[in-house]
Design a protein around this motif. Sequence first.
Motif, PDB file in Angstrom:
ATOM      1  N   THR A 119       0.855  -1.186   0.000  1.00 36.32           N
ATOM      2  CA  THR A 119       0.000   0.000   0.000  1.00 36.32           C
ATOM      3  C   THR A 119       0.894   1.240   0.000  1.00 36.32           C
ATOM      4  OG1 THR A 119      -0.095   0.242   2.413  1.00 36.32           O
ATOM      5  CG2 THR A 119      -1.695  -1.266   1.390  1.00 36.32           C
ATOM      6  N   ASP A 120       0.264   2.411  -0.006  1.00 37.19           N
ATOM      7  CA  ASP A 120       1.029   3.658   0.029  1.00 37.19           C
ATOM      8  C   ASP A 120       1.844   3.777   1.309  1.00 37.19           C
ATOM      9  OD1 ASP A 120       0.026   4.363  -2.410  1.00 37.19           O
ATOM     10  OD2 ASP A 120      -1.530   5.701  -1.629  1.00 37.19           O
ATOM     11  N   ARG A 121       1.375   3.163   2.378  1.00 36.01           N
ATOM     12  CA  ARG A 121       2.051   3.281   3.666  1.00 36.01           C
ATOM     13  C   ARG A 121       2.807   2.017   4.061  1.00 36.01           C
ATOM     14  NH1 ARG A 121       1.557   7.549   6.740  1.00 36.01           N
ATOM     15  NH2 ARG A 121       0.049   9.157   6.192  1.00 36.01           N
ATOM     16  N   HIS A 122       2.707   0.994   3.267  1.00 40.79           N
ATOM     17  CA  HIS A 122       3.449  -0.252   3.525  1.00 40.79           C
ATOM     18  C   HIS A 122       4.064  -0.681   2.196  1.00 40.79           C
ATOM     19  CE1 HIS A 122       3.479  -4.768   4.763  1.00 40.79           C
ATOM     20  NE2 HIS A 122       4.620  -4.192   5.032  1.00 40.79           N
ATOM     21  N   GLN A 123       5.315  -0.278   1.996  1.00 47.22           N
ATOM     22  CA  GLN A 123       5.950  -0.441   0.696  1.00 47.22           C
ATOM     23  C   GLN A 123       7.091  -1.444   0.746  1.00 47.22           C
ATOM     24  OE1 GLN A 123       6.705   3.918   0.316  1.00 47.22           O
ATOM     25  NE2 GLN A 123       5.574   3.754  -1.605  1.00 47.22           N
ATOM     26  N   PHE A 124       7.373  -2.035  -0.413  1.00 47.00           N
ATOM     27  CA  PHE A 124       8.437  -3.028  -0.541  1.00 47.00           C
ATOM     28  C   PHE A 124       9.500  -2.483  -1.500  1.00 47.00           C
ATOM     29  CE2 PHE A 124       4.523  -6.054  -0.547  1.00 47.00           C
ATOM     30  CZ  PHE A 124       4.253  -5.734   0.773  1.00 47.00           C
ATOM     31  N   ILE A 125      10.744  -2.569  -1.104  1.00 47.55           N
ATOM     32  CA  ILE A 125      11.862  -2.141  -1.948  1.00 47.55           C
ATOM     33  C   ILE A 125      12.767  -3.332  -2.202  1.00 47.55           C
ATOM     34  CG2 ILE A 125      13.927  -0.686  -2.096  1.00 47.55           C
ATOM     35  CD1 ILE A 125      12.526   1.419  -0.477  1.00 47.55           C
ATOM     36  N   SER A 126      13.052  -3.600  -3.473  1.00 45.44           N
ATOM     37  CA  SER A 126      13.945  -4.688  -3.864  1.00 45.44           C
ATOM     38  C   SER A 126      15.362  -4.161  -3.979  1.00 45.44           C
ATOM     39  CB  SER A 126      13.506  -5.291  -5.203  1.00 45.44           C
ATOM     40  OG  SER A 126      12.239  -5.896  -5.096  1.00 45.44           O
ATOM     41  N   SER A 127      16.212  -4.548  -3.040  1.00 41.35           N
ATOM     42  CA  SER A 127      17.591  -4.070  -3.062  1.00 41.35           C
ATOM     43  C   SER A 127      18.403  -4.813  -2.021  1.00 41.35           C
ATOM     44  CB  SER A 127      17.645  -2.565  -2.756  1.00 41.35           C
ATOM     45  OG  SER A 127      18.976  -2.111  -2.641  1.00 41.35           O
ATOM     46  N   SER A 128      19.681  -4.983  -2.302  1.00 40.94           N
ATOM     47  CA  SER A 128      20.605  -5.380  -1.254  1.00 40.94           C
ATOM     48  C   SER A 128      20.792  -4.199  -0.312  1.00 40.94           C
ATOM     49  CB  SER A 128      21.954  -5.782  -1.852  1.00 40.94           C
ATOM     50  OG  SER A 128      22.952  -5.838  -0.844  1.00 40.94           O
ATOM     51  N   VAL A 129      20.926  -4.468   0.963  1.00 42.70           N
ATOM     52  CA  VAL A 129      21.164  -3.390   1.914  1.00 42.70           C
ATOM     53  C   VAL A 129      22.492  -2.698   1.629  1.00 42.70           C
ATOM     54  CG1 VAL A 129      22.323  -4.800   3.674  1.00 42.70           C
ATOM     55  CG2 VAL A 129      20.982  -2.817   4.365  1.00 42.70           C
ATOM     56  N   MET A 130      23.411  -3.403   0.945  1.00 40.40           N
ATOM     57  CA  MET A 130      24.715  -2.841   0.634  1.00 40.40           C
ATOM     58  C   MET A 130      24.740  -2.066  -0.681  1.00 40.40           C
ATOM     59  SD  MET A 130      26.544  -3.390   3.205  1.00 40.40           S
ATOM     60  CE  MET A 130      26.460  -4.402   4.691  1.00 40.40           C
ATOM     61  N   ASP A 131      23.610  -2.009  -1.375  1.00 43.53           N
ATOM     62  CA  ASP A 131      23.462  -1.122  -2.529  1.00 43.53           C
ATOM     63  C   ASP A 131      22.803   0.152  -2.006  1.00 43.53           C
ATOM     64  OD1 ASP A 131      22.852   0.279  -4.793  1.00 43.53           O
ATOM     65  OD2 ASP A 131      21.600  -1.272  -5.700  1.00 43.53           O
ATOM     66  N   PHE A 132      23.614   1.115  -1.643  1.00 44.08           N
ATOM     67  CA  PHE A 132      23.128   2.232  -0.846  1.00 44.08           C
ATOM     68  C   PHE A 132      22.132   3.132  -1.569  1.00 44.08           C
ATOM     69  CE2 PHE A 132      27.607   1.622   0.906  1.00 44.08           C
ATOM     70  CZ  PHE A 132      27.176   0.707   1.855  1.00 44.08           C
ATOM     71  N   SER A 133      21.854   2.848  -2.828  1.00 46.31           N
ATOM     72  CA  SER A 133      20.875   3.663  -3.552  1.00 46.31           C
ATOM     73  C   SER A 133      19.477   3.533  -2.968  1.00 46.31           C
ATOM     74  CB  SER A 133      20.864   3.289  -5.034  1.00 46.31           C
ATOM     75  OG  SER A 133      20.467   1.941  -5.223  1.00 46.31           O
ATOM     76  N   TRP A 134      19.225   2.485  -2.166  1.00 52.39           N
ATOM     77  CA  TRP A 134      17.893   2.351  -1.551  1.00 52.39           C
ATOM     78  C   TRP A 134      17.584   3.542  -0.649  1.00 52.39           C
ATOM     79  CZ3 TRP A 134      17.789   2.465   3.735  1.00 52.39           C
ATOM     80  CH2 TRP A 134      18.932   2.014   4.433  1.00 52.39           C
ATOM     81  N   MET A 135      18.613   4.188  -0.158  1.00 52.78           N
ATOM     82  CA  MET A 135      18.394   5.332   0.721  1.00 52.78           C
ATOM     83  C   MET A 135      17.700   6.484  -0.013  1.00 52.78           C
ATOM     84  SD  MET A 135      21.967   5.307   2.883  1.00 52.78           S
ATOM     85  CE  MET A 135      22.594   3.757   3.563  1.00 52.78           C
ATOM     86  N   ASP A 136      17.944   6.566  -1.333  1.00 54.92           N
ATOM     87  CA  ASP A 136      17.305   7.619  -2.124  1.00 54.92           C
ATOM     88  C   ASP A 136      15.814   7.385  -2.294  1.00 54.92           C
ATOM     89  OD1 ASP A 136      19.822   8.811  -2.550  1.00 54.92           O
ATOM     90  OD2 ASP A 136      20.206   7.529  -4.288  1.00 54.92           O
ATOM     91  N   ALA A 137      15.377   6.143  -2.094  1.00 53.63           N
ATOM     92  CA  ALA A 137      13.971   5.806  -2.324  1.00 53.63           C
ATOM     93  C   ALA A 137      13.101   6.030  -1.092  1.00 53.63           C
ATOM     94  CB  ALA A 137      13.859   4.340  -2.766  1.00 53.63           C
ATOM     95  N   LEU A 138      13.705   6.389   0.033  1.00 50.09           N
ATOM     96  CA  LEU A 138      12.915   6.571   1.251  1.00 50.09           C
ATOM     97  C   LEU A 138      12.163   7.896   1.203  1.00 50.09           C
ATOM     98  CD1 LEU A 138      15.352   5.372   4.079  1.00 50.09           C
ATOM     99  CD2 LEU A 138      13.799   4.037   2.636  1.00 50.09           C
ATOM    100  N   PRO A 139      10.967   7.929   1.763  1.00 49.41           N
ATOM    101  CA  PRO A 139      10.236   9.201   1.832  1.00 49.41           C
ATOM    102  C   PRO A 139      10.953  10.183   2.748  1.00 49.41           C
ATOM    103  CG  PRO A 139       9.116   7.496   3.093  1.00 49.41           C
ATOM    104  CD  PRO A 139      10.214   6.816   2.351  1.00 49.41           C
ATOM    105  N   SER A 140      10.749  11.446   2.491  1.00 49.60           N
ATOM    106  CA  SER A 140      11.423  12.488   3.266  1.00 49.60           C
ATOM    107  C   SER A 140      10.869  12.530   4.688  1.00 49.60           C
ATOM    108  CB  SER A 140      11.220  13.846   2.590  1.00 49.60           C
ATOM    109  OG  SER A 140      11.823  14.862   3.346  1.00 49.60           O
ATOM    110  N   ARG A 141      11.787  12.444   5.653  1.00 44.59           N
ATOM    111  CA  ARG A 141      11.429  12.516   7.068  1.00 44.59           C
ATOM    112  C   ARG A 141      12.603  13.135   7.825  1.00 44.59           C
ATOM    113  NH1 ARG A 141       7.272  10.765   5.400  1.00 44.59           N
ATOM    114  NH2 ARG A 141       5.805   9.302   6.367  1.00 44.59           N
ATOM    115  N   SER A 142      12.319  13.729   8.952  1.00 39.87           N
ATOM    116  CA  SER A 142      13.412  14.130   9.834  1.00 39.87           C
ATOM    117  C   SER A 142      14.039  12.846  10.375  1.00 39.87           C
ATOM    118  CB  SER A 142      12.891  14.989  10.974  1.00 39.87           C
ATOM    119  OG  SER A 142      12.027  14.240  11.813  1.00 39.87           O
ATOM    120  N   PRO A 143      15.367  12.787  10.478  1.00 38.11           N
ATOM    121  CA  PRO A 143      16.006  11.551  10.935  1.00 38.11           C
ATOM    122  C   PRO A 143      15.475  11.044  12.270  1.00 38.11           C
ATOM    123  CG  PRO A 143      17.649  13.044  10.038  1.00 38.11           C
ATOM    124  CD  PRO A 143      16.365  13.812  10.112  1.00 38.11           C
ATOM    125  N   GLU A 144      15.079  11.965  13.154  1.00 39.37           N
ATOM    126  CA  GLU A 144      14.610  11.563  14.482  1.00 39.37           C
ATOM    127  C   GLU A 144      13.334  10.734  14.412  1.00 39.37           C
ATOM    128  OE1 GLU A 144      15.491  14.623  13.607  1.00 39.37           O
ATOM    129  OE2 GLU A 144      17.392  14.788  14.711  1.00 39.37           O
TER     130      GLU A 144
END
Length: 268
Positions: free
Chosen positions: A126-151
């Motif tokens: 769903t819009d609030r429960h998403q799946f990303i296909s990536s190795s954790v060591m392929d750091f490009s997955w970080m670009d796919a995260l929605p914008s949030r304050s780190p805290e």
Amino acid sequence: MSQITLELSGVPRTMLMTLRGRADEQARSTPLFQDELAVKWRKSLPWDDQLEAFYNQFAQIAWAIRAYQFDLVANKHVASVQSPLVVELGAGLSTRYHRVRQEQLHWIELDLPEVTNLRRQLDIETDRHQFISSSVMDFSWMDALPSRSPESILFIAEGLLMYFEANQVQQLVNQMRQRFPGATLVMDVVGQLTKKTGNKLAQLGAPLQWYVKGEQEVAQMGLSLVNVWSLYQLHPERWSFLLRSLSWIPYIRNGCLILETKLEPFER
């Protein structure tokens, strides 16, 4: 749901054991948590007979207690921040989202393509429960995260980081510190006590590679320790008298630690 055909290799094979551990927890008279979905998925997936050598009552207890402790951290985080974002790294067949779910929560399951493809046969994206296909060591997955304050971000690494070498874990932590300073990272780490099992897992193509002496070794990676739990000191009623008696010995205590940490910013 009809049974699904599986073709898994390496570390992804192990997720069937932790799923079974949560499903079997539901048969106890006083389960630590409710997870009907784990029971359903367990029935839908064929069992890998080679895993039988690794699955026993001790393992079931360990995986259930670990899952519950991670649940507690996730619930605390979700309740304490606005617009919480939870990212499960190497999510496997985790059903934690369905145990923690609330209205404002945004949850991401990240794992290899073959795992995410399997999840899509079992779970609903769903819009609030998403799946990303990536190795954790392929750091490009970080670009796919929605914008949030780190805290407001919680990263979960359950049963994951011990499969990587220490320098790889350090690279991951460095990237996360650069991108999300102040975010929470909860993980489990293993010590020399588990080395025999870790070597045995090589039979599955999934040897453990990262062993730590204690939590301070992890803190030196650039992480602030918030909470530290020894798995063998949690829920002592589940463990044998002998293990309870020995759980304060560092070698035993550090056999499996669950660490709640904060990603430290790099000094400018």
